[in-house]
Design an enzyme around this catalytic site. Structure first.
Site, mmCIF file in Angstrom:
data_model
loop_
_atom_site.group_PDB
_atom_site.id
_atom_site.type_symbol
_atom_site.label_atom_id
_atom_site.label_comp_id
_atom_site.label_asym_id
_atom_site.label_seq_id
_atom_site.Cartn_x
_atom_site.Cartn_y
_atom_site.Cartn_z
ATOM 1 C CE LYS A 7 124.984 -6.410 91.550
ATOM 2 N NZ LYS A 7 125.992 -5.327 91.035
ATOM 3 N NE ARG B 163 130.139 3.282 92.126
ATOM 4 C CZ ARG B 163 129.939 1.763 91.898
ATOM 5 N NH1 ARG B 163 127.914 1.805 92.308
ATOM 6 N NH2 ARG B 163 130.497 0.821 92.059
ATOM 7 C CB SER C 238 137.954 -0.979 86.427
ATOM 8 O OG SER C 238 136.601 -0.756 85.698
ATOM 9 C CD GLN D 59 131.196 -1.209 86.849
ATOM 10 O OE1 GLN D 59 131.989 0.150 87.009
ATOM 11 N NE2 GLN D 59 130.540 -1.757 87.929
ATOM 12 C CG ASP E 122 131.656 -6.804 93.094
ATOM 13 O OD1 ASP E 122 131.654 -5.387 93.601
ATOM 14 O OD2 ASP E 122 130.661 -6.954 91.840
HETATM 15 C C1 S3P Z 1 131.689 -4.687 87.263
HETATM 16 C C2 S3P Z 1 132.607 -4.931 87.282
HETATM 17 C C3 S3P Z 1 133.498 -3.767 88.967
HETATM 18 C C4 S3P Z 1 132.139 -5.327 89.883
HETATM 19 C C5 S3P Z 1 131.157 -4.713 89.443
HETATM 20 C C6 S3P Z 1 130.240 -5.585 88.331
HETATM 21 C C7 S3P Z 1 131.433 -5.419 85.932
HETATM 22 O O1 S3P Z 1 133.607 -3.459 88.343
HETATM 23 O O2 S3P Z 1 133.290 -4.389 91.206
HETATM 24 O O3 S3P Z 1 129.797 -5.041 90.944
HETATM 25 O O4 S3P Z 1 130.471 -6.594 85.624
HETATM 26 O O5 S3P Z 1 132.320 -5.178 84.742
HETATM 27 P P1 S3P Z 1 134.708 -1.878 88.447
HETATM 28 O O6 S3P Z 1 134.839 -2.447 87.079
HETATM 29 O O7 S3P Z 1 134.561 -0.824 89.238
HETATM 30 O O8 S3P Z 1 135.313 -2.771 89.794
#
Ligand code: S3P
Length: 433
Positions: free
Chosen positions: A21, A122, A167, A169, A316
């Site tokens: 994903k 969120r 994070s 993200q 995750d």
């Molecule tokens: C992700 C980062 C994680 C993870 C999410 C996917 C990504 O989140 O939990 O399912 O693709 O960068 P966080 O950055 O909030 O930890």
């Protein structure tokens, strides 16, 4: 949609899980901004990543597929996106919304990003604060939750940002904004997190510079070059057949073609420390990522204190790890995992409530869980609309003494289309109502 799982005992066979994903989101985003046509095999046809593809279509990018996993994207170049006619709906996807916020901050047009009920709760302050430091004009609803509205800003400037939480993200959001910023954008992480954005930027011809915990990207209009590669199976999805095999009375699975990027394999380290029999076979490279086949067999698990440095590398997978812990001998302690409170659901609460409903001794901590392994009975579990909570508790049906019902499972399709069929094929007696 509800799952009902009753009296499963044996799990066996080989399978392939859907594409990663995290990588699929990033693939669409960078390909849309590249010069030329990119082609990906193994693209995840889940609701989350299809929402990201739809967002770029709405901004004038021609995207074909996915057809049997193949997605073709005709990139429009860094400056080629067009204003969408309405808000962009990112559905359930935190990754989609936070990464897109970074890219949208640098566009000469405004845009609004919306999401479903879960995403609308969120926290977005974590991306808004640094993007504002870069010069972005970004606002959110009450409490800094979605919708996010970005208005065209004067030129973005690079910043040197120390992330307050681990994070990927937020890191990725800022690196993507950095493509459009003047000068260098640097992000320092408190702990290593998934590095797919860094690897993929390099594959598209815009390498980042890493120095320990600090990663930097140079701004400027140097184009991204189109790519072709195969996206590996998602280790976060592989976690479910993997744990199923470990906790089944008779279990052996071979999960083929799974991404084993070291920033994602915390689950393997944690389960092995609990005594799991897991082997990696046929290791190889696919695209910019390492891949292997994962073999797992029934194992007598024991509880551990999960090392905190592994938490971001397995973030995750805690719903599945928690079910494994409930089947282990002794106590498992998870700490330093407060980020679990702000996932698709409050996963600390969802896991604690779910395990308690099955008679497991469990204590929710502010930053984790204490789980004492033992007998599980049947019961009713609320997934809170969280895909990974739903899938994790379906595995409890392998050990519970009665049927396990799981409520609100529709969002399994955000990350794992075909979950029920795949698990049934391995022997899990799972029914959908
Ligand atoms: C992700 C980062 C994680 C993870 C999410 C996917 C990504 O989140 O939990 O399912 O693709 O960068 P966080 O950055 O909030 O930890």
């Amino acid at each position: 949609m509800e799952f009902r799982v009753d009296n499963g005992r044996a799990i066996s066979g080989r399978c392939r899980v859907p594409g990663d994903k995290s990588i699929s989101h990033r693939a669409v985003m960078l390909a849309a901004l590249a010069d030329g046509e990119s082609r990906f095999e193994g693209f995840l046809a889940g609701a989350d990543t299809l929402a990201t593809a739809a967002a770029f279509r709405a901004m004038g990018v021609a995207i074909d597929g996915p057809h049997e996993g193949v997605l073709t994207v005709r990139g429009v170049g860094l400056g080629g996106l067009r204003p969408p006619a309405g808000p962009l709906d990112m559905g359930n996807a935190g990754t989609g919304m936070r990464l897109l916020a970074g890219l949208m901050a640098g566009q000469p047009f405004g845009v609004t990003l919306v999401g479903d009920a879960s995403l609308s709760r969120r926290p977005m302050r974590r991306v808004m604060a640094p993007l504002r430091q870069m010069g972005a004009d970004i606002t959110a609803a009450e409490g800094d939750t979605p919708p996010l509205t970005l208005r065209p800003a004067a030129d973005l400037r690079g910043i040197d940002y120390v992330l307050p939480m681990a994070s990927a993200q937020v890191k990725s959001c800022l690196l993507l904004a950095g493509l459009y910023a003047g000068g260098r954008t640097c992000v320092t992480e408190p702990a290593p997190t998934r590095d797919h954005t860094e690897r993929m930027l390099a594959a598209f011809g815009r390498p980042v510079q890493r120095d320990g915990a600090r990663v930097c990207i140079e701004g400027g209009r140097e184009p991204l070059r189109a790519v072709r590669f195969a996206i590996p199976g998602d280790i976060s999805s592989a976690a479910f057949p993997l744990v199923a095999a470990l906790i089944a009375a008779h279990g052996e699975v071979l999960i083929e073609n799974v991404g084993i990027n070291p920033t994602r394999t915390g689950i393997l380290d944690i389960l092995r420390a609990m005594g799991a029999d897991i082997a990696l076979e046929n290791p190889r490279e696919a695209g910019a990522e390492p891949v292997a086949d994962i073999r797992a067999r029934s194992s007598a698990l024991r509880g551990i204190h999960v090392p905190e440095h592994l938490v971001p590398l397995a973030i995750d997978e805690f719903p599945a790890i928690a079910v494994a812990a409930a089947c282990a001998q002794g106590e498992t302690l998870i700490t330093g995992a407060e980020e679990l409170r702000v996932k698709e659901s409050d996963r600390i609460a969802a896991i604690a409530n779910g395990l308690a409903a099955l008679g497991v001794a469990v204590q929710a901590l502010p930053d984790g869980l204490r789980i004492t392994g033992g007998d599980m009975r049947g019961g009713v579990v609320d997934s809170h609309g969280d895909h990974r909570i739903a899938m994790a508790f379906s595995l409890a049906g392998l050990r519970a003494t009665g049927p396990v019902h799981i409520r609100d499972c529709i969002n399994v399709g955000t990350s794992f289309p075909g979950y029920v069929e795949l698990m049934r094929g391995l022997g899990l007696p799972i029914e959908v109502a």
